[in-house]
Motif scaffolding. Sequence first.
Motif, short mmCIF file in Angstrom:
data_model
loop_
_atom_site.label_atom_id
_atom_site.label_comp_id
_atom_site.label_asym_id
_atom_site.label_seq_id
_atom_site.Cartn_x
_atom_site.Cartn_y
_atom_site.Cartn_z
N UNK A 288 109.24 12.30 7.72
CA UNK A 288 109.74 12.36 9.22
C UNK A 288 109.90 13.98 9.61
N UNK A 289 109.39 14.36 10.79
CA UNK A 289 109.42 15.67 11.10
C UNK A 289 110.83 16.42 11.80
N UNK A 290 111.91 15.53 11.77
CA UNK A 290 113.14 16.17 12.39
C UNK A 290 113.29 16.13 13.92
N UNK A 291 112.21 15.62 14.56
CA UNK A 291 112.33 15.23 15.93
C UNK A 291 112.46 13.95 16.47
N UNK A 292 113.39 13.58 17.18
CA UNK A 292 113.42 12.11 17.42
C UNK A 292 112.44 11.83 18.34
N UNK A 293 111.65 10.51 17.93
CA UNK A 293 110.59 10.17 18.84
C UNK A 293 110.97 10.03 20.10
N UNK A 294 110.06 10.50 21.02
CA UNK A 294 110.20 10.19 22.57
C UNK A 294 109.71 8.75 22.99
N UNK A 295 110.17 8.36 23.91
CA UNK A 295 109.53 6.80 24.60
C UNK A 295 108.29 6.89 24.48
N UNK A 296 107.69 5.78 23.95
CA UNK A 296 106.37 5.33 23.79
C UNK A 296 105.73 6.15 22.56
N UNK A 297 106.15 6.54 21.61
CA UNK A 297 105.85 7.00 20.53
C UNK A 297 105.16 5.99 19.59
N UNK A 298 104.22 6.06 18.70
CA UNK A 298 103.68 5.23 18.06
C UNK A 298 103.45 5.90 16.41
N UNK A 299 103.72 5.19 15.43
CA UNK A 299 103.44 5.40 13.99
C UNK A 299 102.26 4.41 13.69
N UNK A 300 101.30 5.09 13.17
CA UNK A 300 100.04 4.28 12.89
C UNK A 300 99.50 4.03 11.65
N UNK A 301 99.14 3.01 11.15
CA UNK A 301 98.76 2.80 9.88
C UNK A 301 97.16 2.41 9.80
N UNK A 302 96.16 3.21 9.41
CA UNK A 302 94.84 2.69 9.62
C UNK A 302 94.32 2.60 7.96
N UNK A 303 93.64 1.43 7.71
CA UNK A 303 93.34 1.03 6.70
C UNK A 303 91.67 1.01 6.64
N UNK A 304 91.21 1.65 5.73
CA UNK A 304 89.55 2.14 5.64
C UNK A 304 88.93 1.48 4.36
N UNK A 305 88.00 0.88 4.30
CA UNK A 305 87.06 0.48 3.15
C UNK A 305 85.97 1.52 2.86
N UNK A 306 86.30 2.22 1.73
CA UNK A 306 85.52 3.21 1.30
C UNK A 306 84.06 2.79 0.81
N UNK A 307 83.35 3.43 0.35
CA UNK A 307 81.86 3.26 -0.05
C UNK A 307 82.07 2.37 -1.45
N UNK A 308 82.79 2.79 -2.21
CA UNK A 308 83.05 2.17 -3.40
C UNK A 308 83.75 0.67 -3.33
#
Length: 185
Positions: A64-84
């Motif tokens: 958390x960065x100590x700033x209240x998220x403004x309207x329409x903020x988003x927290x994104x989780x991105x999953x990647x499959x690596x070469x291995x």
Amino acid sequence: MEKRKSGTETRVRITSKIGILLNQILQNINQAINESTPTPHLKLIMYSAHDITIVSLQRAMNVYGSIIPPYASCHIFEVYQEDDESFTLDMYFRNRSDSEAYLLTLPSCTKHCPLQDFIRITRDLISDNRDEECKLSSGSVRKEVILGVALSVGIVLFLLLIFLCCWWNHKTHHHRVPSSSDEMP
């Protein structure tokens, strides 16, 4: 000044606030990467939440960065499959529509956090037995029920007493008002 909570109280508070959401996110990630899952592979999942939910999620994960998220903020989780063939997870936070999302790095992890490390680090945020942790002890439930019943009975008796006093007062002091001068003494 607020009294500092014990570790157990804090864990219960965090898991009750955010553990259910984080558990669902991890289940959906697992479902998306597991080829043996009978359901279709999910490419995108979106959750809608209030700012306080985003803050709670980020605070629980120490990003958390100590700033209240403004309207329409988003927290994104991105999953990647690596070469291995392993999987990594990146988290981003976008708090303005006119700028790019910025990377959030989980403490004790790297930019491309190995998924197994992410699961291990966040494991304590997910309740093992939510129903048991949220359950009140039978003694405190019994006290609350007795207190509630006693308070309710007390209020009803008080209102009944007021009603009876008003009725008695009206009955004993009710005098007929003369309607003509002939009826006056």
